[in-house]
Motif scaffolding. Structure first.
Motif: not given
Ligand code: B12
Length: 486
Positions: A305-310
């Motif tokens: 998933x790595x990160x939530x920020x597009x």
């Protein structure tokens, strides 16, 4: 006549080696062992990671067995290299003749420094080993010059040099894994089931800037689905293997071939457990055939998933999106396949508030299991350029294993980061939904796997906090990433 060759899997400090209390066979070493056996060499595997032997003990055992050539490599390549350096130094101190050959991802890219700082290492096989290593051994056996062999690094008149890279292997079915080498060890996983690591494909056609694996394998290639299914059947019937861990970076890149593999496995009607990593967008793409995944035996997928920020995801060039990540987890749930989300801290130079947002997003993704890791820039991956001016907080290369904070964060002290990370893990793993799945999920296989992970996760959680606060060595003074590798 053939040479006497000893393949050594060196002991590794990482949680992946130490905390599960069970071990998978080292596929990289078995993969070079097969072709060496097939051209007539006497090959043995000595797995010192399996027993976690001390380095001196490993060196002594190698010296005792007196091979013509000792070969080392490790899948946790970057963090294992200092151990390889140390053991080979001990061997060389007592044996001037034994050929010392190493291979794997880290030395492939850092061949110059490794050779310059380790006069005891004779050859580095750069890139895939299967085709190159028999050529090298042939040259050594017959006193031929190694200069004509592609994919080799060694010293010429004391100076490290390298031949042109070997071409990627065209047909992966041309080489055989030396499975018989694992007979001396009882490799198990997933709760003491006989287990192996296998590979359907190599490489990846995506260019995520932090992952160097695509640069190592260079092109995405795959085996024939039928030949892999036959091999799985052979391992199941002949060796009693129940768990198959796919080593692929991107196994489902070719939907048709992937579907063919699933169908070929299903046709064999085996009671097996498959686990692997996959891209979330492939799960979404394959929504109509996910029942085949389950039927073939897949119990768990790791999703990066790595990160939530597009914006961060866009910079990482992963080609993923928040909505696909979320959808993939929901789809896997529908098919009773465990989703393990990996989330990387440090890509976004987080503040406390970002950890709060990460937690909120992860809760909304609702994965069954979670693994938080730290941004760990390989010098050969493009991400290195973006962060080379950042400070390094861990100078011990043995800890460059994604589970230690190696880069300083701009806004947070390392202790604040680890506390946030551990809180996120605790909340996700102890929330009612997770506990319900752990204890009351209708599928017993699912519950068993959840238990296995939760058990290891608990130990990792406690160990990482203990290690950080009581054992960790940090860099004193300022060291920049670019100077660290220099
Ligand atoms: C399976 C796997 C595991 C298994 C290990 C099983 C085992 N016993 O090896 C488990 C889950 C235990 C694991 C743990 C860890 N892993 Co892991 N793992 C993988 C995975 C998915 C596949 C590795 C593999 O088998 N590849 C296939 C084989 C055939 O490739 P190979 O080993 O590179 O070998 C080829 C060449 O390199 C070369 N070669 C290799 N060695 C040698 C030696 C000689 C002498 C020669 C000539 C050639 C040669 O020839 C081989 C055939 O072509 C990779 C990710 C990936 N998709 O590659 C991550 C990966 C290897 N893991 C990684 C890491 C960081 C770890 C851990 C440190 C994590 C942790 N903190 O605990 C630990 C290390 C402990 C360990 N035992 O490896 C990183 C390594 C990065 C790096 N540059 O160091 C990878 C690349 C993941 C990533 N996202 O970057 N891992």
């Amino acid at each position: 006549m053939g040479m006497k060759i000893l393949l050594v899997n060196v002991p590794h400090l990482s949680i992946g080696s130490r905390l599960p209390k069970e071990h998978l066979p080292p596929l990289g070493l078995l993969a070079i062992g097969g072709p060496l056996i097939d051209v007539g060499h006497d090959v043995e595997l000595y797995d010192a990671d399996y027993y976690n032997y001390a380095t001196q003990q490993v060196a002594d055992e190698v010296l005792k067995r007196k091979p013509d050539a000792v070969m080392m490599g490790h899948s946790g390549s970057t963090s294992a290299q200092p151990v390889i350096n140390e053991i080979t130094r001990m061997i060389r101190a007592k044996n001037a003749r034994m050929k010392i050959i190493i291979g794997g991802v880290f030395p492939t890219f850092h061949w110059r420094e490794v050779l310059a700082n380790n006069p005891q290492i004779d050859y580095i096989v750069c890139g895939e080993g299967e085709a190159t290593v028999p050529k090298l051994v042939h040259a050594l056996e017959h006193g031929l010059p190694p200069e004509t062999i592609a994919g080799l690094a060694f010293r010429t008149q004391g100076v490290p040099s390298k031949t042109p890279p070997a071409d990627p292997i065209k047909n992966l079915d041309d080489f055989r894994v030396g499975w018989e080498l694992m007979n001396a060890y009882n490799y198990t996983y997933w709760g003491k089931h006989k287990a192996v690591v296998i590979q359907f494909s190599r490489g990846c056609n995506h260019r995520c800037i932090y992952c160097g694996q695509n640069l190592f394998w260079r092109e995405w290639r795959r085996r024939s689905p039928q030949s892999l299914a036959d091999e799985i059947e052979m391992l199941h019937t002949k060796y009693g293997v129940k768990v198959f861990d796919f080593a692929d970076e991107n196994p489902a890149a070719d939907r048709e071939a992937w579907k063919e593999l699933l169908e070929a496995i299903i046709a064999k009607n085996m009671d097996i457990i498959l686990v692997g990593s996959i891209r979330a967008d492939h799960i979404v793409r394959d929504a109509d055939i996910l029942h085949l995944y389950k039927k073939a035996g897949f119990d768990r997928f790791l999703l990066g998933i790595e990160n939530y920020d597009e914006e961060v995801l866009k910079n990482l060039k992963k080609g993923s999106s928040i909505s696909k990540d979320r959808q993939a987890i929901q789809l896997l749930r529908k098919h009773d396949i465990i989703s393990m989300a990996t989330y990387v801290v440090g890509f976004g130079d987080e503040k406390i508030i970002d950890f709060y947002h990460s937690l909120k997003h992860l809760l909304s993704y609702d994965p069954d299991q979670i693994q938080l890791m730290y941004a760990t820039p390989h010098q050969w991956a493009p991400y290195f350029e973006d962060v080379k001016e950042r400070e390094v907080v861990i100078s011990d290369q043995r800890k460059w294993d994604f589970k230690h904070q190696v880069l300083a964060m701009k806004y947070l002290k390392p202790w604040q980061t680890i506390v946030c990370v551990k809180l996120i893990e605790a909340v996700l793993q102890t929330r009612p939904k997770t506990l319900k799945r752990l204890f009351f999920h209708q599928d017993a296989r699912f519950r068993k796997a959840m238990f296995w992970y939760t058990n290891i996760g608990k130990r990792v959680w406690v160990w990482e906090l203990f290690e950080f606060f009581f054992l960790a060595g940090t860099v004193k003074g300022k060291m920049l990433l670019k100077d660290f590798w220099a």
